[in-house]
Scaffold this motif. Structure first.
Motif, PDB file in Angstrom:
ATOM      1  N   ILE A 452       0.842  -1.237  -0.038  1.00 44.21           N
ATOM      2  CA  ILE A 452       0.072  -0.098   0.016  1.00 44.21           C
ATOM      3  C   ILE A 452       0.958   1.319  -0.109  1.00 44.21           C
ATOM      4  N   SER A 453       0.504   2.218  -0.734  1.00 47.39           N
ATOM      5  CA  SER A 453       1.383   3.483  -0.896  1.00 47.39           C
ATOM      6  C   SER A 453       0.380   4.613  -0.656  1.00 47.39           C
ATOM      7  N   GLY A 454       1.090   5.753  -0.190  1.00 49.60           N
ATOM      8  CA  GLY A 454       0.594   6.843   0.209  1.00 49.60           C
ATOM      9  C   GLY A 454       1.152   8.025   0.377  1.00 49.60           C
ATOM     10  N   MET A 455       0.679   9.282   0.824  1.00 49.81           N
ATOM     11  CA  MET A 455       1.522  10.659   0.832  1.00 49.81           C
ATOM     12  C   MET A 455       2.213  10.854   2.061  1.00 49.81           C
ATOM     13  N   GLY A 456       2.325   9.846   2.922  1.00 50.42           N
ATOM     14  CA  GLY A 456       3.232  10.058   4.098  1.00 50.42           C
ATOM     15  C   GLY A 456       2.885   8.957   5.152  1.00 50.42           C
ATOM     16  N   GLU A 457       3.444   9.013   6.331  1.00 51.78           N
ATOM     17  CA  GLU A 457       3.334   8.084   7.370  1.00 51.78           C
ATOM     18  C   GLU A 457       2.042   8.072   7.989  1.00 51.78           C
ATOM     19  N   LEU A 458       1.520   9.413   8.241  1.00 53.31           N
ATOM     20  CA  LEU A 458       0.128   9.707   8.989  1.00 53.31           C
ATOM     21  C   LEU A 458      -0.647   9.102   8.010  1.00 53.31           C
ATOM     22  N   HIS A 459      -0.762   9.273   6.702  1.00 58.51           N
ATOM     23  CA  HIS A 459      -1.673   8.873   5.664  1.00 58.51           C
ATOM     24  C   HIS A 459      -2.156   7.341   5.724  1.00 58.51           C
ATOM     25  N   LEU A 460      -0.893   6.533   5.728  1.00 59.40           N
ATOM     26  CA  LEU A 460      -0.806   5.044   5.979  1.00 59.40           C
ATOM     27  C   LEU A 460      -1.348   4.513   7.103  1.00 59.40           C
ATOM     28  N   GLU A 461      -0.838   5.335   8.214  1.00 60.99           N
ATOM     29  CA  GLU A 461      -1.342   5.007   9.891  1.00 60.99           C
ATOM     30  C   GLU A 461      -2.812   4.982   9.733  1.00 60.99           C
ATOM     31  N   ILE A 462      -3.426   6.017   9.160  1.00 62.91           N
ATOM     32  CA  ILE A 462      -4.843   6.123   9.240  1.00 62.91           C
ATOM     33  C   ILE A 462      -5.421   5.019   8.553  1.00 62.91           C
ATOM     34  N   ILE A 463      -5.162   4.737   7.155  1.00 62.08           N
ATOM     35  CA  ILE A 463      -5.523   3.710   6.414  1.00 62.08           C
ATOM     36  C   ILE A 463      -5.535   2.554   7.273  1.00 62.08           C
ATOM     37  N   LYS A 464      -4.431   2.211   8.018  1.00 61.10           N
ATOM     38  CA  LYS A 464      -4.327   0.967   8.753  1.00 61.10           C
ATOM     39  C   LYS A 464      -5.425   0.790   9.924  1.00 61.10           C
ATOM     40  N   ASN A 465      -5.631   2.138  10.569  1.00 63.91           N
ATOM     41  CA  ASN A 465      -6.357   2.080  11.763  1.00 63.91           C
ATOM     42  C   ASN A 465      -7.832   1.887  11.108  1.00 63.91           C
ATOM     43  N   MET A 466      -8.243   2.308  10.004  1.00 59.48           N
ATOM     44  CA  MET A 466      -9.763   2.175   9.346  1.00 59.48           C
ATOM     45  C   MET A 466      -9.827   0.765   9.027  1.00 59.48           C
ATOM     46  N   LEU A 467      -8.789  -0.020   8.546  1.00 60.56           N
ATOM     47  CA  LEU A 467      -9.135  -1.313   7.995  1.00 60.56           C
ATOM     48  C   LEU A 467      -9.298  -2.182   9.521  1.00 60.56           C
ATOM     49  N   LEU A 468      -8.404  -1.733  10.805  1.00 62.66           N
ATOM     50  CA  LEU A 468      -8.771  -2.341  11.785  1.00 62.66           C
ATOM     51  C   LEU A 468     -10.010  -2.131  12.501  1.00 62.66           C
ATOM     52  N   ARG A 469     -10.271  -0.729  12.696  1.00 67.51           N
ATOM     53  CA  ARG A 469     -11.489  -0.643  13.285  1.00 67.51           C
ATOM     54  C   ARG A 469     -12.857  -0.242  12.386  1.00 67.51           C
ATOM     55  N   ASP A 470     -12.850   0.024  11.308  1.00 66.73           N
ATOM     56  CA  ASP A 470     -14.110   0.094  10.442  1.00 66.73           C
ATOM     57  C   ASP A 470     -14.457  -0.929   9.881  1.00 66.73           C
ATOM     58  N   TYR A 471     -13.421  -1.647   9.464  1.00 64.50           N
ATOM     59  CA  TYR A 471     -13.744  -2.935   8.662  1.00 64.50           C
ATOM     60  C   TYR A 471     -13.374  -4.218   9.238  1.00 64.50           C
ATOM     61  N   ARG A 472     -13.219  -4.195  10.697  1.00 63.88           N
ATOM     62  CA  ARG A 472     -12.828  -5.234  11.191  1.00 63.88           C
ATOM     63  C   ARG A 472     -11.767  -6.295  10.536  1.00 63.88           C
ATOM     64  N   LEU A 473     -10.780  -5.776  10.304  1.00 62.86           N
ATOM     65  CA  LEU A 473      -9.783  -6.597   9.486  1.00 62.86           C
ATOM     66  C   LEU A 473      -8.450  -6.852  10.324  1.00 62.86           C
ATOM     67  N   ASN A 474      -8.350  -8.275  10.699  1.00 61.09           N
ATOM     68  CA  ASN A 474      -6.934  -8.124  11.265  1.00 61.09           C
ATOM     69  C   ASN A 474      -5.806  -8.374  10.339  1.00 61.09           C
ATOM     70  N   VAL A 475      -4.949  -7.254  10.379  1.00 63.28           N
ATOM     71  CA  VAL A 475      -3.871  -7.188   9.384  1.00 63.28           C
ATOM     72  C   VAL A 475      -2.501  -6.786   9.909  1.00 63.28           C
ATOM     73  N   ARG A 476      -1.699  -6.967   9.595  1.00 59.58           N
ATOM     74  CA  ARG A 476      -0.124  -6.735   9.913  1.00 59.58           C
ATOM     75  C   ARG A 476       0.490  -5.704   8.923  1.00 59.58           C
ATOM     76  N   VAL A 477       1.216  -4.581   9.136  1.00 57.62           N
ATOM     77  CA  VAL A 477       1.677  -3.821   8.343  1.00 57.62           C
ATOM     78  C   VAL A 477       3.150  -3.541   8.769  1.00 57.62           C
ATOM     79  N   HIS A 478       3.917  -3.801   7.603  1.00 58.00           N
ATOM     80  CA  HIS A 478       5.399  -3.773   8.114  1.00 58.00           C
ATOM     81  C   HIS A 478       6.322  -3.222   6.832  1.00 58.00           C
TER      82      HIS A 478
END
Length: 544
Positions: A452-478
């Motif tokens: 996954i690619s974005g405009m900065g660390e905050l951008h991708l961090e918020i995407i990750k939080n949306m996946l975890l919280r809003d879509y109930r997906l258990n994902v690992r990011v590294h």
């Protein structure tokens, strides 16, 4: 529901992060009667910051649209993010807006993102006014910020009001009101902290001389753009307030000046004059030049005027993804659009159904039957259209200029905790890509990782939080794996030597070998080697 074009304002509030955009927007909604209480950014109770992530962080992440009345004018306002990671939200908002309010902090002055959003507004030729906020803070300086606007943004700021005092309440000369240079009256906002009542009074005598000096400078600036005003000044007459306002409006629409106001949105000081300035100085859709496009078949230039009698055309500038149907934000440039109608997408050469039209109020919607030129509307039911696409009538097609976005700058690898969630993750990533043009998701063919690619660390961090919280997906990011290969840069000859014992005897064949570049595949050099026939036979005999 159609609206009178001259009574419509499509504006955006833009600024550097923490300059006070959302607080200003919240006060505007409160004073207009749209809301009955003032929301606070720190408490997560504002209208336009409705995402849970926005409320927790106290920042704006996505642009939010609200519609509210002020005097006899209807205002479509878009509150935009200030963080650089979400600059695409500002880009696509300014692409379809007619005017903007640029907010500056009186303490920090012109900041990095202030310059970025200013350049974006220049790119799309958006008339704007400036609001110097936070005049109640320690270190606030209206006149220093005014000079920074002039020097760093290369424009002509024209103050239309001046601060009375400066700094927090415990100081002797605290900020307590503004002087209106058009009416030459002092405005105070009561009760303290709310500012719902604007009290007009005489300018204090110690401040009158300075106010007259600044008013004189304002009239001199305006006289360059209004013959009527110039004639009255030369005749020694005092121009009327209405003439001054018309001159400010004319100069603003010609990009000759930037009206500057000041106040404190948090304390409710100076916000009503900003709303008055939006109504008096910023353009309506009727003041904007006709939109230009091309005929998709003949490739000839076409213009469409902001008139309900013209053929319909509009631009999709934002998509709010949803499992039950995406909401497409569309700026209507000409004609009229009704629900349960069909439109044409010339870029995709597809026809689209328009089953529902919605008036957008941040996270709420109200259904409408029709919309006319100059307005902003939400459409549910489009299947093929994406951000930047044109919608028009099939009988008289036109292709408008699309919206360009910057390339992504950072990537991370993402993977589900279990194989069962892989399909759901892919679907959600596709949904997020439709919603955010600066978010990319792809599979690396060499490593098999999903990146996954974005405009900065905050951008991708918020995407990750949306996946975890809003879509109930258990994902690992590294961090992503990096594949690399080695090759030679040019042909080279070396001596190859093989040492073997055969039947008790030492065998020491020694032959030159030349390595050469024989081809390229995906930017990688393929290497081969050659030896003479005799050397090859003897060498292979020893090796076997």
């Amino acid at each position: 529901m159609s609206r009178q074009l001259s009574k419509l304002r499509n504006i955006g509030v833009v600024a550097h992060i923490d300059a006070g955009k959302t607080t200003l927007t919240e006060r505007m909604l409160y004073y207009s009667g749209f809301t009955h209480r003032v929301g606070e950014v720190d408490k997560g109770t504002t209208v336009t910051d409705y995402l849970e992530e926005e409320q927790e962080r106290g920042i704006t992440i996505v642009a939010a649209c609200v519609t509210f009345p002020w005097r006899d004018v209807q205002i479509n306002l878009i509150d935009t993010p200030g963080h650089v990671d979400f600059t695409a939200e500002v880009e696509r908002s300014l692409r379809v807006l007619d005017g903007a309010v640029v907010v500056f902090s009186a303490r920090e002055g012109v900041e990095a993102q202030s310059e970025t959003v200013w350049r974006q507004a220049d790119k799309y030729r958006v008339p704007r006014l400036a609001f110097i906020n936070k005049m109640d803070r320690e270190g606030a300086d209206f006149y220093r910020t005014l000079e920074e606007i002039r020097d760093r943004l290369q424009c002509t700021p024209a103050p239309v009001n001046l601060p009375v005092g400066c700094g927090p309440p415990h100081l002797k000369d605290a900020f307590r009101g503004v002087i209106d240079l058009v009416t030459m009256r002092m405005l105070e906002f009561r009760p303290p902290g709310e500012g719902t009542e604007v009290v007009c009074g005489e300018i204090p005598e110690p401040l009158r001389e300075e106010a007259e000096l600044w008013r004189s400078q304002l009239l001199d600036q305006l006289s360059l753009h209004s013959d009527e005003l110039t004639e009255q000044l030369l005749a020694g007459q005092s121009p009327s307030e209405d003439l001054i306002r018309r001159a400010i409006r004319q100069a603003t629409l010609q990009y000759a000046i930037v009206p500057v106001l000041c106040g404190s949105a948090l304390d409710g000081i100076g916000v009503q004059p900003v709303l008055d300035a939006v109504a008096d100085y910023l353009p309506s859709p009727a003041d904007i030049p006709p939109v230009e496009g091309i005929d998709p078949k003949k490739k000839t230039k076409i213009i469409r005027r902001p008139d309900a009698r013209e053929p319909f055309c509009g631009l999709v500038f934002k998509i709010q993804a949803d499992r039950h149907g995406d909401l497409h934000f569309v700026r209507v440039y000409s004609g009229e659009l009704k629900q349960n109608s069909r439109v044409y997408n010339p870029g995709k050469d597809k026809k689209e159904n328009v089953p529902q039209l919605w008036r957008i109020q941040a996270d709420r919607r109200e259904q409408i039957e029709r919309v006319s030129a100059g307005d902003i509307v939400g459409i549910v039911g489009l299947r093929h259209s994406v951000t930047g696409d044109t919608l028009c009538t099939a009988q008289e097609p036109i292709l408008l200029e699309s919206i360009s976005f910057p390339e992504t700058v950072i990537s991370m690898a993402i993977e589900p905790e279990s194989a069962l969630e892989r399909k759901k993750l892919a679907e959600v990533l596709e949904m997020l890509k439709r919603q955010d043009p600066t978010f990319k998701a792809r599979e690396n063919e060499e490593t098999g990782q999903t990146l996954i690619s974005g405009m900065g660390e905050l951008h991708l961090e918020i995407i990750k939080n949306m996946l975890l919280r809003d879509y109930r997906l258990n994902v690992r990011v590294h961090k992503p794996r990096v594949t690399y290969r080695e090759t030679i840069q040019h042909a080279v000859e070396v001596t190859g030597e093989c040492r073997r014992h055969l039947a008790g005897q030492k065998a020491l064949p020694n032959k030159p070998v030349e390595f050469i570049l024989v081809g390229r595949q995906k930017d990688f050099n393929t290497v081969g080697f050659s030896v003479d026939a005799r050397g090859a036979n003897s060498l292979m005999g020893v090796l076997h």
